[in-house]
Design an enzyme around this catalytic site. Structure first.
Site, PDB file in Angstrom:
ATOM      1  N   ARG A 113      -9.739   1.556   8.917  1.00 45.56           N
ATOM      2  CA  ARG A 113      -9.384   0.060   9.122  1.00 45.56           C
ATOM      3  C   ARG A 113     -10.528  -0.514  10.260  1.00 45.56           C
ATOM      4  O   ARG A 113     -10.393  -1.784  10.407  1.00 45.56           O
ATOM      5  CB  ARG A 113      -8.010   0.150  10.066  1.00 45.56           C
ATOM      6  CG  ARG A 113      -6.770  -0.183   9.267  1.00 45.56           C
ATOM      7  CD  ARG A 113      -5.645   0.251  10.275  1.00 45.56           C
ATOM      8  NE  ARG A 113      -4.608  -0.861   9.820  1.00 45.56           N
ATOM      9  CZ  ARG A 113      -3.350  -0.489   9.242  1.00 45.56           C
ATOM     10  NH1 ARG A 113      -3.283   0.797   8.922  1.00 45.56           N
ATOM     11  NH2 ARG A 113      -2.593  -1.383   9.308  1.00 45.56           N
ATOM     12  N   LYS A 157       0.800  -1.192   0.022  1.00 44.62           N
ATOM     13  CA  LYS A 157      -0.066  -0.020   0.172  1.00 44.62           C
ATOM     14  C   LYS A 157       0.881   1.270  -0.213  1.00 44.62           C
ATOM     15  O   LYS A 157       0.778   2.220  -0.622  1.00 44.62           O
ATOM     16  CB  LYS A 157      -0.984   0.218   1.386  1.00 44.62           C
ATOM     17  CG  LYS A 157      -1.859  -1.111   1.378  1.00 44.62           C
ATOM     18  CD  LYS A 157      -2.679  -1.114   2.529  1.00 44.62           C
ATOM     19  CE  LYS A 157      -1.991  -1.351   3.899  1.00 44.62           C
ATOM     20  NZ  LYS A 157      -1.434  -2.275   4.439  1.00 44.62           N
TER      21      LYS A 157
HETATM   22  P1  AP5 Z   1       4.996  -1.766   1.958  1.00 46.28           P
HETATM   23  O1  AP5 Z   1       4.585  -0.779   0.641  1.00 46.28           O
HETATM   24  O2  AP5 Z   1       5.685  -1.070   2.868  1.00 46.28           O
HETATM   25  O3  AP5 Z   1       3.482  -2.241   2.173  1.00 46.28           O
HETATM   26  P2  AP5 Z   1       2.125  -1.654   3.119  1.00 46.28           P
HETATM   27  O4  AP5 Z   1       1.236  -2.312   2.782  1.00 46.28           O
HETATM   28  O5  AP5 Z   1       2.517  -0.291   2.973  1.00 46.28           O
HETATM   29  O6  AP5 Z   1       2.845  -2.480   4.505  1.00 46.28           O
HETATM   30  P3  AP5 Z   1       2.740  -1.825   6.095  1.00 46.28           P
HETATM   31  O7  AP5 Z   1       3.302  -2.741   6.906  1.00 46.28           O
HETATM   32  O8  AP5 Z   1       3.312  -0.388   6.302  1.00 46.28           O
HETATM   33  O9  AP5 Z   1       1.109  -1.945   6.211  1.00 46.28           O
HETATM   34  P4  AP5 Z   1       0.450  -1.851   7.706  1.00 46.28           P
HETATM   35  O10 AP5 Z   1      -1.106  -1.672   7.342  1.00 46.28           O
HETATM   36  O11 AP5 Z   1       0.589  -2.930   8.467  1.00 46.28           O
HETATM   37  O12 AP5 Z   1       1.116  -0.688   8.527  1.00 46.28           O
HETATM   38  P5  AP5 Z   1       0.823   0.497   8.864  1.00 46.28           P
HETATM   39  O13 AP5 Z   1       2.159   1.495   9.259  1.00 46.28           O
HETATM   40  O14 AP5 Z   1      -0.243   1.092   8.141  1.00 46.28           O
HETATM   41  O15 AP5 Z   1       5.740  -2.935   1.392  1.00 46.28           O
HETATM   42  C1  AP5 Z   1       6.127  -3.814   2.173  1.00 46.28           C
HETATM   43  C2  AP5 Z   1       7.361  -4.458   1.524  1.00 46.28           C
HETATM   44  O16 AP5 Z   1       7.466  -5.066   0.310  1.00 46.28           O
HETATM   45  C3  AP5 Z   1       8.601  -3.331   1.381  1.00 46.28           C
HETATM   46  O17 AP5 Z   1       9.714  -3.901   1.866  1.00 46.28           O
HETATM   47  C4  AP5 Z   1       8.556  -3.107  -0.224  1.00 46.28           C
HETATM   48  O18 AP5 Z   1       9.706  -2.579  -0.611  1.00 46.28           O
HETATM   49  C5  AP5 Z   1       8.116  -4.442  -0.801  1.00 46.28           C
HETATM   50  N1  AP5 Z   1       7.512  -4.188  -2.018  1.00 46.28           N
HETATM   51  C6  AP5 Z   1       6.243  -3.531  -2.291  1.00 46.28           C
HETATM   52  N2  AP5 Z   1       5.937  -3.716  -3.258  1.00 46.28           N
HETATM   53  C7  AP5 Z   1       6.642  -4.462  -3.927  1.00 46.28           C
HETATM   54  C8  AP5 Z   1       6.715  -5.115  -5.189  1.00 46.28           C
HETATM   55  N3  AP5 Z   1       5.646  -4.644  -6.058  1.00 46.28           N
HETATM   56  N4  AP5 Z   1       7.570  -6.262  -5.187  1.00 46.28           N
HETATM   57  C9  AP5 Z   1       8.546  -6.637  -4.483  1.00 46.28           C
HETATM   58  N5  AP5 Z   1       8.444  -6.296  -3.352  1.00 46.28           N
HETATM   59  C10 AP5 Z   1       7.673  -4.934  -2.895  1.00 46.28           C
HETATM   60  O19 AP5 Z   1       0.098   0.220  10.339  1.00 46.28           O
HETATM   61  C11 AP5 Z   1       1.304  -0.298  11.549  1.00 46.28           C
HETATM   62  C12 AP5 Z   1       0.433  -0.130  12.838  1.00 46.28           C
HETATM   63  O20 AP5 Z   1      -0.162   1.284  13.060  1.00 46.28           O
HETATM   64  C13 AP5 Z   1      -0.927  -0.720  12.872  1.00 46.28           C
HETATM   65  O21 AP5 Z   1      -0.589  -2.365  13.191  1.00 46.28           O
HETATM   66  C14 AP5 Z   1      -1.767  -0.325  13.931  1.00 46.28           C
HETATM   67  O22 AP5 Z   1      -1.145  -0.527  15.218  1.00 46.28           O
HETATM   68  C15 AP5 Z   1      -1.586   1.236  13.740  1.00 46.28           C
HETATM   69  N6  AP5 Z   1      -2.225   1.627  12.830  1.00 46.28           N
HETATM   70  C16 AP5 Z   1      -2.040   2.450  11.650  1.00 46.28           C
HETATM   71  N7  AP5 Z   1      -3.154   2.923  10.943  1.00 46.28           N
HETATM   72  C17 AP5 Z   1      -4.169   2.515  11.822  1.00 46.28           C
HETATM   73  C18 AP5 Z   1      -5.525   2.921  11.885  1.00 46.28           C
HETATM   74  N8  AP5 Z   1      -6.171   3.335  11.056  1.00 46.28           N
HETATM   75  N9  AP5 Z   1      -6.377   2.448  13.000  1.00 46.28           N
HETATM   76  C19 AP5 Z   1      -5.486   1.611  13.959  1.00 46.28           C
HETATM   77  N10 AP5 Z   1      -4.439   1.402  13.952  1.00 46.28           N
HETATM   78  C20 AP5 Z   1      -3.683   1.791  13.158  1.00 46.28           C
END
Ligand code: AP5
Length: 213
Positions: A88, A13
């Site tokens: 979410r 994402k």
């Molecule tokens: P990446 O683009 O980083 O993936 P992502 O989907 O953004 O992953 P996140 O882990 O950031 O999502 P998340 O939703 O768990 O975390 P968030 O920070 O929102 O890609 C992942 C990897 O794959 C990278 O190494 C990238 O280089 C590689 N990659 C990407 N595309 C590729 C491709 N095409 N080919 C090969 N490799 C590729 O949330 C974290 C925490 O914050 C949550 O657990 C929660 O505790 C809290 N939080 C955040 N938002 C909320 C909310 N709205 N409500 C409640 N808690 C929240």
């Protein structure tokens, strides 16, 4: 364009949101980055959020809805925005509806990234993140030019605390139980566009341009 990025943790994402932001000149609002910033600054809500984030749970809606509402009130969103990681939960989706209604605008797309759990676990354990500018790397498919250092701002890259395998598995479970159901809501509104998480980096720009027009 007013876009919501949906999909399991680690599906890509954030990577897509950054590309779309560059392509169309609209800001990305990433709740995960905002919360991690608050944790680093040790603000009151950052300290509360840290407990949930470290174990892979969702941070309470009351905190997240508040920070998104504040951010959505800023003047740089006239051309549009990309919401990455919000909403979410049903409560957050309701809060977003309220915010949009007050601004008299509607979402244009919900981009749903589709990727298997196996690939997600592999990717996240090899992800490295920049704590300063939030650039995202992968040790194999998108390594930084200089090992351990961010290409963009020169900061030292980190492995996020919630990118340990046990926490990744729990985050996937939380996604399936709480967040995935929102897709049905947005499908009924005709907003959902699927994007294959397996598409390689060098094809992503063209793929996203085609999807969004
Ligand atoms: P990446 O683009 O980083 O993936 P992502 O989907 O953004 O992953 P996140 O882990 O950031 O999502 P998340 O939703 O768990 O975390 P968030 O920070 O929102 O890609 C992942 C990897 O794959 C990278 O190494 C990238 O280089 C590689 N990659 C990407 N595309 C590729 C491709 N095409 N080919 C090969 N490799 C590729 O949330 C974290 C925490 O914050 C949550 O657990 C929660 O505790 C809290 N939080 C955040 N938002 C909320 C909310 N709205 N409500 C409640 N808690 C929240």
């Amino acid at each position: 364009m007013r876009i919501v990025m949906m999909g399991p943790p680690g599906s890509g994402k954030g990577t897509r949101a950054h590309i779309i932001s560059e392509l169309y000149g609209i800001p990305v609002i990433t709740t995960g980055d905002m919360l991690r910033g608050a944790v680093r600054e040790k603000t009151e809500y950052g300290l509360e959020a840290k407990v949930y984030m470290d174990r892979g749970d969702l941070v309470p809606d009351s905190i997240v809805n508040g920070i998104v509402k504040d951010r959505m009130g800023k003047p740089d969103l006239a051309k549009g925005f990309i919401l990455d990681g919000f909403p979410r939960s049903v409560n957050q989706a309701d809060a977003l509806d309220e915010i949009l209604k007050k601004k008299d605008v509607e979402l244009t797309h919900v981009l749903s990234v589709v990727l298997s759990d196996k690939e997600i676990i592999e990717r996240l354990s090899k992800r490295r993140s920049c704590p300063d500018c939030n650039e995202i790397y992968h040790l194999v498919s998108k390594p930084p030019k200089k090992e351990g250092i961010c290409d963009k701002c020169g900061a030292k890259l980190i492995l996020r605390k919630d990118d340990k395998k046990t926490v990744i598995r729990y985050r996937l479970l939380v996604y399936k139980e709480t967040t995935h159901q929102l897709l049905e809501r947005y499908e009924k509104m005709g907003l959902v566009v699927d994007t294959d998480g397996e598409i390689p980096f060098d094809e992503l720009h063209d793929h996203l341009k085609k999807l969004l027009g």
